[in-house]
Enzyme design. Structure first.
Site, PDB file in Angstrom:
ATOM      1  N   ASN A 156       0.746  -1.172   0.079  1.00 15.91           N
ATOM      2  CA  ASN A 156      -0.006   0.027  -0.146  1.00 15.91           C
ATOM      3  C   ASN A 156       0.867   1.221  -0.078  1.00 15.91           C
ATOM      4  OD1 ASN A 156       0.678  -0.389   2.614  1.00 15.91           O
ATOM      5  ND2 ASN A 156      -1.218   0.472   3.566  1.00 15.91           N
ATOM      6  N   SER A 233       0.078  -7.267   7.192  1.00 16.49           N
ATOM      7  CA  SER A 233      -1.170  -7.805   7.967  1.00 16.49           C
ATOM      8  C   SER A 233      -0.807  -8.642   9.370  1.00 16.49           C
ATOM      9  CB  SER A 233      -2.023  -8.883   7.054  1.00 16.49           C
ATOM     10  OG  SER A 233      -1.373  -9.950   6.727  1.00 16.49           O
ATOM     11  N   GLU A 254       5.181  -4.540  12.163  1.00 13.56           N
ATOM     12  CA  GLU A 254       4.194  -3.300  12.063  1.00 13.56           C
ATOM     13  C   GLU A 254       3.068  -3.892  11.470  1.00 13.56           C
ATOM     14  OE1 GLU A 254       4.052  -0.956  13.823  1.00 13.56           O
ATOM     15  OE2 GLU A 254       6.189  -1.250  14.613  1.00 13.56           O
ATOM     16  N   CYS A 288      -2.734   2.084   6.434  1.00 14.43           N
ATOM     17  CA  CYS A 288      -2.898   1.182   7.379  1.00 14.43           C
ATOM     18  C   CYS A 288      -3.445   2.193   8.763  1.00 14.43           C
ATOM     19  CB  CYS A 288      -1.498   0.756   8.146  1.00 14.43           C
ATOM     20  SG  CYS A 288      -0.240   1.948   7.944  1.00 14.43           S
ATOM     21  N   GLU A 465       9.116   2.615  14.048  1.00 15.32           N
ATOM     22  CA  GLU A 465      10.201   2.997  12.869  1.00 15.32           C
ATOM     23  C   GLU A 465      10.271   4.612  12.709  1.00 15.32           C
ATOM     24  OE1 GLU A 465       9.906  -0.018   9.495  1.00 15.32           O
ATOM     25  OE2 GLU A 465       7.649   0.103   9.875  1.00 15.32           O
TER      26      GLU A 465
END
Ligand code: NAD
Length: 484
Positions: A156, A233, A254, A288, A465
């Protein structure tokens, strides 16, 4: 539809474009037009994994010995190489993953910023001098690279996520094997091309294409891999974490979210509606950090939902090449049917369903109408599961405490927003909300590229991150004492 023959992609290993050992292919299509094949992606083999990891291992000794200023120059070069192909990369990104072109351009710009930021980090102070008990001794901490790092990334943000992992990993002296999502492989190839233009030494940055369940899993298990940074996911992330923990290598995962906006009675309802509509529906809800739930104070619920419907209706739906489009398609037919199934089985009331035009440019795309559902049960799929589509579930709350309880009532904890003008409400929410990224009077999506990024609970394995958090992940601390 593109007239050119779709490419059969190759890995980028040890500075060379290498055909896979396998002849099995995954078809990578344009989500706006399923007839448009972007590329054929090799499924990959365990030999491909072995070769990519070997190339990164060989390159490690030279790269760790390269000075920080020299690494910084190469990262600045990479930023320039991407900047020089900005529009081409944005167009490809839009076509490959269905991101509206305006946001795709923004993502390429973000890549340039990320690389410049970490170029700066490569020459910043990294250790501490620590007073020693022994007289005359010099004691300090030294941060050293981990070695070969595996990066496993989703589709994404097909340029930004690989780069916000790669840039710090390289800045601190690690070498990389990137395994991108199958459906964003062509974007990863562009990253490899621009890395080569920038003059990154051979084997420092490798792109290993292929299927997640075989190539991705084998990469995590490769003996020379010393750390894994995964985004994707929850289901896959849990397996990656378990495999990495079993080998006692460093990992970060993540994962998904069920991000929430809370609207208090004293909020600027228009601001809340504009930002919630955009947070939920732009890029068809596939960030996300997209807003998938809104919790509204009961006394303003009717007024807010009226404004929200108007704001969602005002977001243009279109194929991604349309400069005005805000809501594009979802990534695949499989994703569209799983969203449809979740909506078909739910118990709430659909209070808004958008309209997908019947015109030919929509016929071959995976479009899902933006949908708002009110009053689904708090334990229903719609309230609990990440759908990754343009679907927003709305709930009513009696007061702030009730709203926070509803907001926290999912396994996830990635991002959250509160709309209020009341400082006490804002402070209480910041303290009690279970989310890694928290905004007041802002939407749930995105975060500055130099600020820590990550979630709580099932959204993350607990690391962060970006920013200085990335330095903590990609380096190992050695405590050194030198005695006279
Ligand atoms: P995914 O989990 O299906 O795939 C992610 C990556 O894992 C891909 O490269 C895939 O090939 C690989 N993979 C698949 N099986 C594997 C295995 N057994 N071992 C190792 N690797 C394997 O996710 P996706 O559909 O690409 O991305 C969407 C998901 O990513 C959503 O859940 C979204 O919330 C999440 N996401 C999270 C963040 C964040 O920072 N929290 C950011 C973006 C996306």
């Amino acid at each position: 539809m593109s007239a050119a023959t779709p490419a059969r992609l190759r890995h980028f290993i040890g500075g060379e474009w290498r055909a896979s050992d396998s002849d099995a292919w995954i078809v990578d299509v344009n989500p706006s037009d399923a007839d448009d094949i972007v590329a054929h992606v090799p499924r990959g083999t365990s030999d491909d994994v072995r070769d990519a990891v070997a190339a990164a291992s060989v390159a490690f000794e030279g790269w760790r010995a390269t000075t920080g200023p020299a690494r910084a120059e190469l990262l600045y070069n990479w930023a320039a190489a991407i900047g020089g192909r900005h529009e081409e990369m944005a167009q490809l990104l839009a076509r490959e993953v269905g991101k509206p072109i305006g946001e795709a351009r923004g993502e390429v710009g973000r890549c340039v910023t990320i690389l410049r930021y970490y170029a700066g980090e490569a020459v910043r102070t990294t250790g501490d001098v620590i007073p020693a008990q022994a007289p005359g001794a010099l004691q300090f901490s030294l941060r050293q690279p981990l070695g070969v790092v595996a990066l496993i990334t989703p589709w994404n943000f097909p340029l930004a996520i690989p780069l916000w992992k790669t840039a710090p990993a390289l800045a601190f002296g690690n070498t990389i094997v990137l395994k991108p999502a199958e459906s964003s492989s062509q974007c990863a190839v562009l990253l490899a091309e621009t890395a080569a233009t920038a003059g990154l030494p051979t084997g420092v940055f490798n792109v290993l294409l292929g299927a997640g369940d075989s190539v991705g899993a084998a990469l995590v298990d490769a003996p020379a891999v010393r750390a894994v940074s995964f985004t994707g996911s929850g289901r896959i992330g849990a397996g990656v974490a378990a495999a990495a923990a079993k080998r006692n290598i460093r990992y970060q995962t993540e994962m998904g979210g069920k991000n929430v906006a809370i609207v208090m009675p004293d909020a600027d309802l228009r601001q809340a509606a504009v930002l919630t509509a955009g947070g939920a529906m732009r890029y068809a809800g596939q960030k996300c950090t997209a807003t998938s739930r809104v919790v509204v104070a009961r006394e303003v619920e009717a007024a807010f939902l009226d404004e929200l419907r108007a704001q969602v209706a005002a977001l243009p739906i279109g194929p991604v090449t349309d400069a005005a489009a805000a809501v594009g398609p979802v990534i695949s037919e499989q994703s569209r049917s799983s969203i449809r199934d979740a909506l078909a089985g739910m118990d709430g009331e659909r209070i808004y369903v958008g309209n997908i035009p019947a015109s030919p440019e929509f016929a071959r795309g995976f479009f899902v109408p933006p949908t708002i559902v009110r009053g689904a049960a708090a334990d229903s799929t719609l309230a609990q599961r990440e759908l990754f589509g343009p679907v927003l579930a709305s709930f009513a709350a009696d007061d702030l405490e009730h709203a926070i309880a509803l907001a926290n009532g999912t396994p996830y904890g990635l991002s959250a927003a509160l709309f209020t003008r009341d400082l006490r409400s804002a402070l209480r929410y910041v303290d009690r909300i279970e989310a890694g990224m928290v905004r007041v009077n802002g939407d749930t999506t995105g975060v500055d590229p130099h600020a820590p990024f990550g979630g709580m609970k099932s959204s993350s394995s607990g690391t962060r991150e970006q920013g200085t958090a990335a330095r903590d992940f990609y380096t190992e601390i050695k405590t050194v004492q030198i005695n006279p």
